[in-house]
Write an enzyme that holds these catalytic residues in place. Structure first.
Site, short mmCIF file in Angstrom:
data_model
loop_
_atom_site.label_atom_id
_atom_site.label_comp_id
_atom_site.label_asym_id
_atom_site.label_seq_id
_atom_site.Cartn_x
_atom_site.Cartn_y
_atom_site.Cartn_z
N HIS A 1 56.05 36.68 34.62
CA HIS A 1 54.97 37.77 34.46
C HIS A 1 54.92 37.88 32.88
O HIS A 1 55.44 38.61 32.25
CB HIS A 1 55.27 38.80 35.15
CG HIS A 1 54.19 40.03 35.23
ND1 HIS A 1 54.56 41.21 35.01
CD2 HIS A 1 52.95 40.03 35.52
CE1 HIS A 1 53.62 42.08 34.87
NE2 HIS A 1 52.63 41.26 35.35
N SER B 1 51.00 39.74 39.22
CA SER B 1 51.56 40.90 39.04
C SER B 1 52.24 41.83 40.13
O SER B 1 52.85 42.90 39.83
CB SER B 1 50.45 41.65 38.04
OG SER B 1 49.66 41.20 38.23
N1 LIG Z 1 44.75 40.62 33.60
C1 LIG Z 1 46.02 41.03 33.37
O1 LIG Z 1 46.06 41.92 32.40
C2 LIG Z 1 47.09 40.49 33.94
C3 LIG Z 1 48.72 40.67 33.37
C4 LIG Z 1 49.58 40.23 34.06
C5 LIG Z 1 49.42 39.33 35.18
N2 LIG Z 1 48.19 39.00 35.80
C6 LIG Z 1 48.04 38.04 36.72
O2 LIG Z 1 47.66 36.85 36.31
C7 LIG Z 1 46.85 36.03 37.12
C8 LIG Z 1 45.44 35.83 36.66
O3 LIG Z 1 44.67 37.07 36.19
P1 LIG Z 1 43.68 36.97 35.15
O4 LIG Z 1 43.44 38.33 34.76
O5 LIG Z 1 43.83 36.05 34.11
O6 LIG Z 1 42.56 36.45 36.16
P2 LIG Z 1 41.05 36.01 35.74
O7 LIG Z 1 39.85 36.46 36.82
O8 LIG Z 1 40.49 36.10 34.53
O9 LIG Z 1 41.33 34.29 35.76
C9 LIG Z 1 41.65 33.49 36.91
C10 LIG Z 1 41.02 32.27 36.91
O10 LIG Z 1 41.73 31.48 38.03
C11 LIG Z 1 40.65 30.48 38.48
N3 LIG Z 1 40.82 30.07 39.63
C12 LIG Z 1 40.67 31.05 40.91
N4 LIG Z 1 40.99 30.33 41.87
C13 LIG Z 1 41.24 29.03 41.51
C14 LIG Z 1 41.81 27.93 42.19
N5 LIG Z 1 41.90 27.71 43.42
N6 LIG Z 1 41.86 26.68 41.50
C15 LIG Z 1 41.78 26.80 40.05
N7 LIG Z 1 41.52 27.86 39.44
C16 LIG Z 1 41.16 29.08 40.14
C17 LIG Z 1 39.09 31.37 38.16
O11 LIG Z 1 38.23 30.63 38.24
C18 LIG Z 1 39.47 32.18 36.93
O12 LIG Z 1 39.19 31.38 35.71
C19 LIG Z 1 46.86 37.21 38.41
O13 LIG Z 1 47.69 36.89 39.23
C20 LIG Z 1 46.90 38.77 37.79
O14 LIG Z 1 47.49 39.30 38.78
C21 LIG Z 1 47.22 39.59 35.06
#
Ligand SMILES: NC(=O)c1ccc[n+]([C@@H]2O[C@H](COP(=O)([O-])OP(=O)(O)OC[C@H]3O[C@@H](n4cnc5c(N)ncnc54)[C@H](O)[C@@H]3O)[C@@H](O)[C@H]2O)c1
Length: 285
Positions: free
Chosen positions: A142, A119
């Protein structure tokens, strides 16, 4: 459509739902996390998201198992070797993402498109952490939360992204019933720039005592046609995340994104929104 098999790395809040978007349209999905247990947890999230849709009458219950059977949960990056598209949705950290791309350099086929759901990190900067010959096939996608429901996907080419890759990604997103929008690789892309100006003004209305939390939410719902009020939405997202994005936008664009005191005080008090039981609104535990 040439994309038939999709890998998603990170089976968290975003990754699990992103995988579900493709599985619902009969594409094979590989859902990777750090351990098998975490990857399987992602499948549980997917099942829960489908159950919610079934309850609302928006998905047929008898299709649930078939959709879940399209998803292979795994902790083995080698399972990504025959994917046509791999979407990375790991933690929002340049270090974690670049370490992940190091593994993708090893396992992905040459013509695999690699996308990031970041993001806030520049797509061009992320592309630079892949092997140089893969940079043309790297792009930002995104998705919005909850990804299986929200239609918008910002599609962000980096400086080196091939035009055919942009077209192919937009094509597959349309095929899974999303509304892709192409935006430049700028901090906050389009959605977060609009959203954070709007949320900052809502907090200013509150600070100035112009109206209550409940009434500002009503203005959004009954005056602007939003499905939920701005403070409900901010509570759902979590104020720790909201403030961190505010800070990134403030560093880039200055005053108009100055992090808001109303929000900062809630973060200081641990009132992070729905997940802690209280933010701008109170929630049943
Ligand atoms: N949460 C939101 O509303 C939102 C919206 C748009 C974009 N994003 C983006 O999406 C991405 C993920 O966010 P999220 O909210 O799902 O996070 P989250 O913490 O819920 O999930 C991240 C997952 O990635 C896994 N992970 C971490 N390192 C890893 C690795 N080396 N290999 C494999 N798996 C690994 C973790 O175990 C976890 O399950 C981020 O870049 C975030 O900025 C989030």
């Amino acid at each position: 459509m040439t994309i038939k098999k999709v890998g998603v790395i990170g089976a968290g809040m975003m990754g699990a739902e992103i995988g579900l978007c493709f599985a619902k349209f009969d594409l094979d999905v590989v859902l990777i996390d750090r351990t098998n247990e975490l990857a399987e947890k992602g499948k549980v999230r997917q099942a829960e998201a489908l159950d919610k849709s079934i309850k609302k009458g928006k998905f047929e219950a008898e299709k649930k198992e078939a959709v879940l059977n399209k998803v292979l949960a795994s902790d083995d990056f080698k399972d990504l070797s025959d994917c046509d598209l791999v979407i990375e949705a790991v933690f929002e950290s340049l270090e974690v993402k670049s370490e992940t791309y190091g593994k993708l350099n090893e396992v992905c086929k040459e013509d695999c498109i690699i996308a990031s759901n970041t993001s806030s990190i520049s797509i061009t900067k992320l592309a630079a952490t892949l092997n140089r010959e893969r940079a043309g096939k790297f792009i930002g996608t995104h998705f919005n939360s909850p990804a299986s429901i929200m239609k918008l996907v910002e599609v962000i080419p980096g400086i080196l992204t091939d035009e055919e890759v942009v077209a192919e990604v937009i094509g597959v997103l349309k095929a899974i019933d999303k509304e892709p929008v192409k935006v430049k690789d700028v901090t906050g892309f389009a959605l977060n720039r609009l959203f954070h100006v709007f949320s900052a003004e809502a907090c200013r209305l509150l600070e100035e005592g112009v109206a209550s939390v409940e009434d500002i939410d009503k203005v959004c719902v009954y005056g602007l046609g939003h499905p939920v009020g701005i403070f409900k939405l901010l509570d759902n997202m979590g104020h720790d995340l909201n403030i961190s994005v505010d800070k990134i936008l403030y560093d880039e664009y200055g005053e108009r994104f100055r992090p808001n005191q109303e929000m900062q005080r809630r973060v200081d008090a641990g009132l992070l929104g729905r997940k802690t039981g209280e933010g701008f609104h109170k929630y049943d535990k």
